[in-house]
Design a protein around this motif. Structure first.
Motif, PDB file in Angstrom:
ATOM      1  N   PHE A   1       0.822  -1.213   0.000  1.00  0.00           N
ATOM      2  CA  PHE A   1       0.000   0.000   0.000  1.00  0.00           C
ATOM      3  C   PHE A   1       0.853   1.260   0.000  1.00  0.00           C
TER       4      PHE A   1
ATOM      5  N   PHE B   1      -1.941   3.983  -0.376  1.00  0.00           N
ATOM      6  CA  PHE B   1      -2.829   4.122   0.767  1.00  0.00           C
ATOM      7  C   PHE B   1      -1.989   4.265   2.023  1.00  0.00           C
ATOM      8  N   GLU B   2      -1.566   5.476   2.249  1.00  0.00           N
ATOM      9  CA  GLU B   2      -0.723   5.745   3.394  1.00  0.00           C
ATOM     10  C   GLU B   2      -1.251   6.968   4.121  1.00  0.00           C
ATOM     11  N   PRO B   3      -1.842   6.851   5.257  1.00  0.00           N
ATOM     12  CA  PRO B   3      -2.025   5.626   6.028  1.00  0.00           C
ATOM     13  C   PRO B   3      -3.127   4.753   5.438  1.00  0.00           C
TER      14      PRO B   3
ATOM     15  N   GLN C   1      -8.103   4.010   6.608  1.00  0.00           N
ATOM     16  CA  GLN C   1      -9.425   4.182   6.004  1.00  0.00           C
ATOM     17  C   GLN C   1      -9.772   3.039   5.064  1.00  0.00           C
TER      18      GLN C   1
END
Lengths: 236, 236
Positions: free
Chosen positions: A207, A211-213, A216
């Motif tokens: 990720f 997607f960082e963090p 979600q």
DNA sequence: CAAGAAATGAGAGCAGTGCTCTTGCTTTTC
DNA sequence: GAAAAGCAAGAGCACTGCTCTCATTTCTTG
């Protein structure tokens, strides 16, 4: 693990030293990774010579196996504890608790997680002692699914179950000794697969830069999985 | 990989030897696993001394990185080829083709698969060169989702998308340069997660003694995932 | 309680590893 | 043809897992 209190002084010392060895080994593992775990380094830190360590573990792999078992139990316990803290009737709360406990533990102990859910390091089949602790999160999940009203599982995702698969499912049911129909069992298995797929992706860096963090997307996907498995998001 | 035909004799020899090195390394990897991949052993088999190998790869990790890139590309290519062979309108056929291609490749090359979807062995962050080949299967999947009628995605699994997640999704959309709404994108991501969760479970032995063979549970779960993502099982 | 047995720790040693550095040699470039 | 760059080989360093031997300590048993 401790079968009974050690009697003689020597036995007590042995138990203590064994624990000390696994503890330092776990620390080394956490810092550097499974490949770098060195018997000699562990021995050095404990002020003993490397050969002495072989009185406690027959090989490096045996030490790793112990760490694997411990990791399975630690993860399982974290999940169980989190799940226990939820109201019994709050199915979605229990599901989320398990998911978050697993994820949090994995993120806090990435190397140990990699040891149990990554590629099998030493290269071979897991010893017998590991298969029981390994199934703790799944058992939790099945226990959750069994309390679900069968009618809740959405028919929209129903897929026929061929005979051989049904047989495997029956064997599994017998193993866990829980009466649950195939629909809910398969729904639970899918949720289980997705959960660890997600954690793998995050912990193993898939990720990164996207997607960082990942908080979600994690929450979103486990809720999706819950719905697909028939667990309503709103508690009644 | 070859940028242009090598001109000089020396350059040609270098290219050939480099290929030979990666090939033998790949063979060794397949037989024993990443941990056992020995530079010296590879050099020995090629009739050269270990230090000579350092003219071609600056370190063992560099060799491994090359194998990682190759593995990503091999897996990606296998998926793409399988997907291409399907009728464009046959969405479920395309989805299944991708899933089976990925699974088959993983089972045929477990060690290489472990290298790219297992725990990160060298211990770290994938080099830049790997992130592009790594996204090929996902790109395929997104390309599939975009052809799906948005109305097909079942509302039963709709979960609200908070603002930060929406931002990440937008960035991702821009990256892949494909116009797709958040619903379908998230549905595709869930399917993607489940697919590799499944393959991980099988290749890493989590299904041993339970789902053996795992063909049926695999087919069942990917069909479930398809339905959840809005891909109808029956082609129209 | 003493003697024999068992467990333990230390040291040396073996075969293997990744990697560096130096030394000659060959190919390419100017 | 001379200088520069590329290359293979060998020796060597600091590691690794693991085995074997040999004293020493602890436990068990007559």
């Amino acid at each position: 693990m401790p079968e009974s209190a050690p009697t003689t002084a020597r036995a007590r010392a042995r138990a203590e030293l064994t624990a000390e060895i696994t503890n330092t080994a776990r620390r080394h593992l956490a810092e550097k990774g499974p490949g770098e775990l060195s018997l000699r380094a562990v021995a050095r830190e404990l002020g003993m010579v490397s050969s002495a360590l072989y009185r406690y573990f027959p090989s490096r792999d045996a030490l790793l196996t112990q760490l694997i078992i411990d990791a399975y139990n630690a993860l399982g316990e974290a999940c169980e504890e989190a799940e226990r803290a939820q109201r019994r009737t709050d199915l979605i709360g229990r599901w989320r608790a398990v998911c978050h406990a697993a994820r949090d533990w994995a993120i806090a102990h990435p190397q140990e997680y990699a040891l149990i859910y990554g590629s099998p390091v030493p290269g071979y089949a897991a010893p017998k002692d590991t298969i029981d602790p390994a199934s703790r999160p799944l058992a939790l999940l099945i226990g959750l699914m069994v309390e679900l009203d069968e009618a809740e599982v959405p028919a929209s995702t129903d897929v026929p179950i061929p005979r051989p698969l049904a047989t495997q499912l029956s064997a599994m049911r017998a193993e866990h000794d829980i009466p649950i129909d195939n629909r809910r069992l398969m729904a639970g298995l899918s949720a289980w697969t997705l959960l660890f797929g997600l954690i793998n992706f995050e912990v193993f860096g898939r990720f990164n830069n996207t997607f960082e963090p990942a908080d979600q997307i994690f929450d979103h996907q486990i809720d999706r999985a819950a719905l697909a498995a028939g667990i309503p998001l709103k508690n009644r």
